[in-house]
Design an enzyme around this catalytic site. Structure first.
Site, PDB file in Angstrom:
ATOM      1  N   TRP A 156       0.802  -1.214   0.000  1.00 21.24           N
ATOM      2  CA  TRP A 156       0.000   0.000   0.000  1.00 21.24           C
ATOM      3  C   TRP A 156       0.840   1.271   0.000  1.00 21.24           C
ATOM      4  O   TRP A 156       0.308   2.355  -0.179  1.00 21.24           O
ATOM      5  CB  TRP A 156      -0.892  -0.004   1.258  1.00 21.24           C
ATOM      6  CG  TRP A 156      -0.111  -0.450   2.464  1.00 21.24           C
ATOM      7  CD1 TRP A 156      -0.085  -1.728   2.963  1.00 21.24           C
ATOM      8  CD2 TRP A 156       0.807   0.312   3.244  1.00 21.24           C
ATOM      9  NE1 TRP A 156       0.810  -1.787   4.023  1.00 21.24           N
ATOM     10  CE2 TRP A 156       1.369  -0.543   4.207  1.00 21.24           C
ATOM     11  CE3 TRP A 156       1.227   1.651   3.223  1.00 21.24           C
ATOM     12  CZ2 TRP A 156       2.311  -0.126   5.146  1.00 21.24           C
ATOM     13  CZ3 TRP A 156       2.175   2.060   4.156  1.00 21.24           C
ATOM     14  CH2 TRP A 156       2.701   1.178   5.099  1.00 21.24           C
ATOM     15  N   ASN A 157       2.153   1.167   0.242  1.00 18.96           N
ATOM     16  CA  ASN A 157       2.884   2.419   0.533  1.00 18.96           C
ATOM     17  C   ASN A 157       3.083   3.313  -0.691  1.00 18.96           C
ATOM     18  O   ASN A 157       3.009   4.528  -0.579  1.00 18.96           O
ATOM     19  CB  ASN A 157       4.188   2.155   1.294  1.00 18.96           C
ATOM     20  CG  ASN A 157       5.137   1.234   0.602  1.00 18.96           C
ATOM     21  OD1 ASN A 157       4.751   0.496  -0.305  1.00 18.96           O
ATOM     22  ND2 ASN A 157       6.390   1.244   1.012  1.00 18.96           N
ATOM     23  N   LYS A 186      -2.544  -8.638  -7.163  1.00 21.03           N
ATOM     24  CA  LYS A 186      -3.182  -8.785  -5.849  1.00 21.03           C
ATOM     25  C   LYS A 186      -2.621  -7.628  -5.015  1.00 21.03           C
ATOM     26  O   LYS A 186      -1.484  -7.668  -4.544  1.00 21.03           O
ATOM     27  CB  LYS A 186      -2.836 -10.141  -5.210  1.00 21.03           C
ATOM     28  CG  LYS A 186      -3.465 -10.367  -3.838  1.00 21.03           C
ATOM     29  CD  LYS A 186      -2.532  -9.890  -2.738  1.00 21.03           C
ATOM     30  CE  LYS A 186      -3.127  -9.943  -1.361  1.00 21.03           C
ATOM     31  NZ  LYS A 186      -3.975  -8.783  -1.035  1.00 21.03           N
ATOM     32  N   HIS A 187      -3.428  -6.604  -4.874  1.00 16.10           N
ATOM     33  CA  HIS A 187      -2.940  -5.423  -4.161  1.00 16.10           C
ATOM     34  C   HIS A 187      -3.212  -5.586  -2.664  1.00 16.10           C
ATOM     35  O   HIS A 187      -3.968  -6.476  -2.250  1.00 16.10           O
ATOM     36  CB  HIS A 187      -3.648  -4.173  -4.714  1.00 16.10           C
ATOM     37  CG  HIS A 187      -2.753  -2.975  -4.802  1.00 16.10           C
ATOM     38  ND1 HIS A 187      -1.769  -2.718  -3.860  1.00 16.10           N
ATOM     39  CD2 HIS A 187      -2.662  -1.959  -5.691  1.00 16.10           C
ATOM     40  CE1 HIS A 187      -1.129  -1.609  -4.185  1.00 16.10           C
ATOM     41  NE2 HIS A 187      -1.634  -1.124  -5.303  1.00 16.10           N
ATOM     42  N   ALA A 188      -2.599  -4.709  -1.864  1.00 19.75           N
ATOM     43  CA  ALA A 188      -2.833  -4.753  -0.421  1.00 19.75           C
ATOM     44  C   ALA A 188      -4.312  -4.489  -0.135  1.00 19.75           C
ATOM     45  O   ALA A 188      -4.966  -3.708  -0.838  1.00 19.75           O
ATOM     46  CB  ALA A 188      -1.956  -3.722   0.275  1.00 19.75           C
ATOM     47  N   GLY A 195       6.938  -5.988  -0.098  1.00 17.35           N
ATOM     48  CA  GLY A 195       6.267  -5.954   1.204  1.00 17.35           C
ATOM     49  C   GLY A 195       7.191  -6.426   2.307  1.00 17.35           C
ATOM     50  O   GLY A 195       8.410  -6.256   2.223  1.00 17.35           O
ATOM     51  N   GLU A 232      11.008  -7.733  -3.210  1.00 15.96           N
ATOM     52  CA  GLU A 232      11.517  -6.429  -2.778  1.00 15.96           C
ATOM     53  C   GLU A 232      10.945  -6.206  -1.384  1.00 15.96           C
ATOM     54  O   GLU A 232       9.761  -5.921  -1.240  1.00 15.96           O
ATOM     55  CB  GLU A 232      11.056  -5.367  -3.788  1.00 15.96           C
ATOM     56  CG  GLU A 232      11.946  -4.158  -3.799  1.00 15.96           C
ATOM     57  CD  GLU A 232      11.507  -3.143  -2.772  1.00 15.96           C
ATOM     58  OE1 GLU A 232      12.030  -3.225  -1.632  1.00 15.96           O
ATOM     59  OE2 GLU A 232      10.673  -2.304  -3.080  1.00 15.96           O
ATOM     60  N   CYS A 287      10.466   1.683   1.838  1.00 15.38           N
ATOM     61  CA  CYS A 287      11.516   0.683   2.072  1.00 15.38           C
ATOM     62  C   CYS A 287      12.891   1.317   1.948  1.00 15.38           C
ATOM     63  O   CYS A 287      13.816   0.933   2.651  1.00 15.38           O
ATOM     64  CB  CYS A 287      11.360  -0.479   1.105  1.00 15.38           C
ATOM     65  SG  CYS A 287      11.134   0.017  -0.592  1.00 15.38           S
TER      66      CYS A 287
END
Ligand code: NDP
Length: 455
Positions: A130-131, A154-156, A206, A228, A262
């Site tokens: 989501w970031n 497949k998103h958050a 994630g 990642e 990240c």
């Protein structure tokens, strides 16, 4: 809460979504498989035309997409607008460069003619966070689709409207049905999707547990993954550094995206001689940050994306404080307002043995450390299990040489902010993951590198 838009600035549940049923997932997988059979052989210029149209839509409607991002995950609206525009950039980059990145490469051998040919694999599953809810998806999708693969997102679960908007963009750009699909599902469905024979590979951005879980499922099914994951990037400031520029960049590097990146600078490693002055300047700048409603154009720091992220960062900070660390500013929630707000925080004098040694601090918290030498700076920088990015500040070329050689990271930036750029490969080593996104290396991750030998 399952799949839902929850405004992180207020805690309000704006909209909830049903997860796809197994038969709906089956239909998506079948549609991806069917689309691939034709899409893979379409010429580059056709794919580039659609990719450039996606870029135009992102630029034209940047404000609208930004509002969805800010509503769902709380980043300041000006950053969200910039994210939509940067997503356009990566579409244009691969639209232009994919033909040359994927051109046949002659290779001399005992054949009359031999060469390497890059061909698509099929449906690639992207499990995304989501970031950076647009950028992370486009940096996967632009190279994957230009290479002739088809994408399954497949998103958050907290950014469903972003996920749906992205699928709409690809559709409106002209990509055929099935080439890019959003699957509104929870994490519990990922294993079954990855195991499906129609899915050929997967990528995840994630947390470490999510990455390990996806990679083990893919491994069981002998499928490639790119991961990642997190980072605890060092930001090293040595004596010769331009201190003003270093402090200004330090604020941006730590606070970008409300501290939830990240590649944010998380551990500030300061040469003893300049540490006092750096700290003083950094504290002043942190105190001046405008924290508040992320929809306002002058807000610099908004809420954290979820109550869980808020709880985690506060626990990390309180553990450090209980162990003897000092908060030079912040160190607490901003509970006078609703939503997931945390005070911009600087921790110093952190003793060994706290979460600051090894954990990722995913929020607006800077961790300061002092060192007596370059050797000590490099050793401290390399002492975590992560290895994503590193930023180091020095005008001494001998020091620059040692830093670029010895820092254990996927990227080292000297006198600048660690950032992603379509022209440069992006990814980590150690527990930050493996594989690369962006640049030529990124488009080569999900292709069959086919050897062709003709007598
Ligand atoms: P997650 O890693 O849980 O979420 C990222 C994506 O992975 C989401 O789509 C999520 O789906 C999915 N996912 C979660 N668990 C699994 C699983 N077991 N198998 C397959 N997919 C899974 O991140 P969180 O939102 O929980 O954040 C926790 C921490 O992760 C942060 O504090 C930060 O340290 C790190 N993080 C790092 C990011 C980065 O950019 N490197 C980005 C986001 C988080 P769903 O939303 O449905 O659970």
């Amino acid at each position: 809460m399952g799949i839902a838009t929850i405004n992180p600035a207020t805690g309000e549940v704006v909209k909830t979504f049903e997860s796809l049923t197994d038969s709906e997932i089956e239909a998506c997988l079948e549609s991806a498989e069917q689309a691939f059979t034709r899409y893979r052989y379409l010429p580059f210029d056709k794919k580039a035309e659609w990719m450039n149209r996606a870029a135009e839509i992102l630029e034209r409607d940047a404000q609208r997409f930004a509002q969805i991002m800010t509503l769902e995950m709380g980043k300041p609206i000006k950053d969200a607008i910039a994210e939509a525009k940067k997503s356009a950039l990566v579409c244009r980059f691969y639209g232009e460069n994919a033909p040359q990145f994927l051109a046949d490469v002659p290779a001399a051998s005992d054949a009359t003619r031999s060469f390497v040919r890059y061909q698509p694999l099929g449906a690639i599953l992207a499990v995304m966070p989501w970031n950076f809810p647009f950028w992370q998806v486009f940096r996967f999708a632009a190279p994957a689709l230009m290479a002739g693969n088809v994408g399954l997102l497949k998103h958050a679960s907290n950014v469903p409207q972003c996920a749906l908007a992205i699928a709409e963009i690809f559709k409106a750009a002209g990509f055929p049905p099935g080439v890019f699909q959003t699957l509104l599902v929870g994490a519990d469905k990922v294993a079954q999707i990855v195991a499906d024979p129609r899915v050929k590979a997967a990528t995840l951005t994630g947390s470490e547990p999510a990455g390990a879980s996806l990679a083990s499922e893919a491994g069981k099914n002998l499928k490639k993954t790119v991961l990642e994951l997190g980072g605890s990037d060092p930001f090293i400031v040595l004596e010769s550094a331009d201190l003003e520029a270093a402090v200004q960049t330090a604020v941006t590097a730590r606070m970008l995206n409300n501290g939830q990146s990240c590649i944010a600078a998380k551990r500030f490693i300061l040469a003893d001689r300049i540490a006092g002055e750096f700290e003083k300047k950094l504290v002043a700048k942190f105190k001046a940050l405008k924290v508040g409603d992320p929809m306002l154009p002058d807000t610099e720091v908004g809420p954290l994306a979820t109550p869980g992220i808020l709880k985690d960062i506060d626990e990390q900070v309180q553990t450090c404080l209980a162990a003897g660390a000092i908060a030079l500013t912040g160190g607490h929630r901003l509970s006078e307002r609703p939503g997931n707000f945390y005070a911009p925080t600087i921790l110093a004098s952190i003793p060994p043995g706290t979460p600051a040694d090894q954990e990722e601090f995913f929020g607006p918290v800077a961790l300061l450390f002092r060192v007596k030498s370059l050797d000590e700076a490099i050793a401290l920088a390399n002492s975590t299990s992560f290895g994503l990015g590193a930023s180091a500040w020095t005008t001494d070329t001998a020091e620059q040489d040692r830093l670029t050689l010895e820092l254990e990271a996927g990227a080292v930036f000297i006198n600048g902010l660690v950032k992603s750029d379509p022209r440069l490969p992006f990814g980590g080593i150690k527990r930050s993951g493996y594989g690369r996104e962006l640049s030529i290396q990124g488009i080569h991750e999900f292709v069959n590198v086919k050897t062709v030998w003709i007598k």
